[in-house]
Design an enzyme around this catalytic site. Structure first.
Site, mmCIF file in Angstrom:
data_model
loop_
_atom_site.group_PDB
_atom_site.id
_atom_site.type_symbol
_atom_site.label_atom_id
_atom_site.label_comp_id
_atom_site.label_asym_id
_atom_site.label_seq_id
_atom_site.Cartn_x
_atom_site.Cartn_y
_atom_site.Cartn_z
ATOM 1 N N CYS A 1 44.180 81.753 14.463
ATOM 2 C CA CYS A 1 45.227 80.805 14.879
ATOM 3 C C CYS A 1 44.594 79.504 15.368
ATOM 4 O O CYS A 1 45.088 78.414 15.068
ATOM 5 C CB CYS A 1 46.074 81.401 16.001
ATOM 6 N N CYS B 1 44.069 84.349 19.580
ATOM 7 C CA CYS B 1 43.889 84.614 18.145
ATOM 8 C C CYS B 1 42.912 83.603 17.531
ATOM 9 O O CYS B 1 43.217 82.414 17.442
ATOM 10 C CB CYS B 1 45.257 84.545 17.473
#
Length: 104
Positions: free
Chosen positions: A32, A29
């Site tokens: 993230c 991600c």
């Protein structure tokens, strides 16, 4: 450094007098990865006042499912073991710090 959360240690992590912040993330991600250094800084900044944790959604099934995590990064904010706030997506360190400060 933020504490790693698993399905096995999640309940005991919430069993504290301090507010708890859990960052739900995954290695693949991009957002993230962008917020990860902020999470680690907050873990250092609030050491002894709040518990800042990370939960890898690829390694945990129960906790993300229990809290309906559908998008990452998602940050959950707990006080006295109860979910009191949620943030989905990127956020500035100042915005996240103000959410933690509100729980202190």
């Amino acid at each position: 450094m933020a504490k790693a959360i698993t399905d096995a240690n999640f309940a005991e992590t919430l069993n504290t007098d301090m507010p708890v912040v859990v960052d739900f993330w995954a290695t693949w991600c991009g957002p993230c990865k962008a917020i990860s250094p902020i999470i680690d800084e907050l873990a250092s900044d609030y050491e002894g006042k709040a518990l800042v944790c990370k939960c890898n959604v690829d390694e945990c099934d129960d906790v993300p499912m229990t809290y309906g995590i559908r998008s990452i990064p998602t940050l959950l904010f707990f006080k006295n073991g109860e979910l009191v706030d949620r943030h989905v997506g990127l956020a500035s360190k100042a915005d996240l710090a103000s959410k933690i400060d509100a729980l202190l």
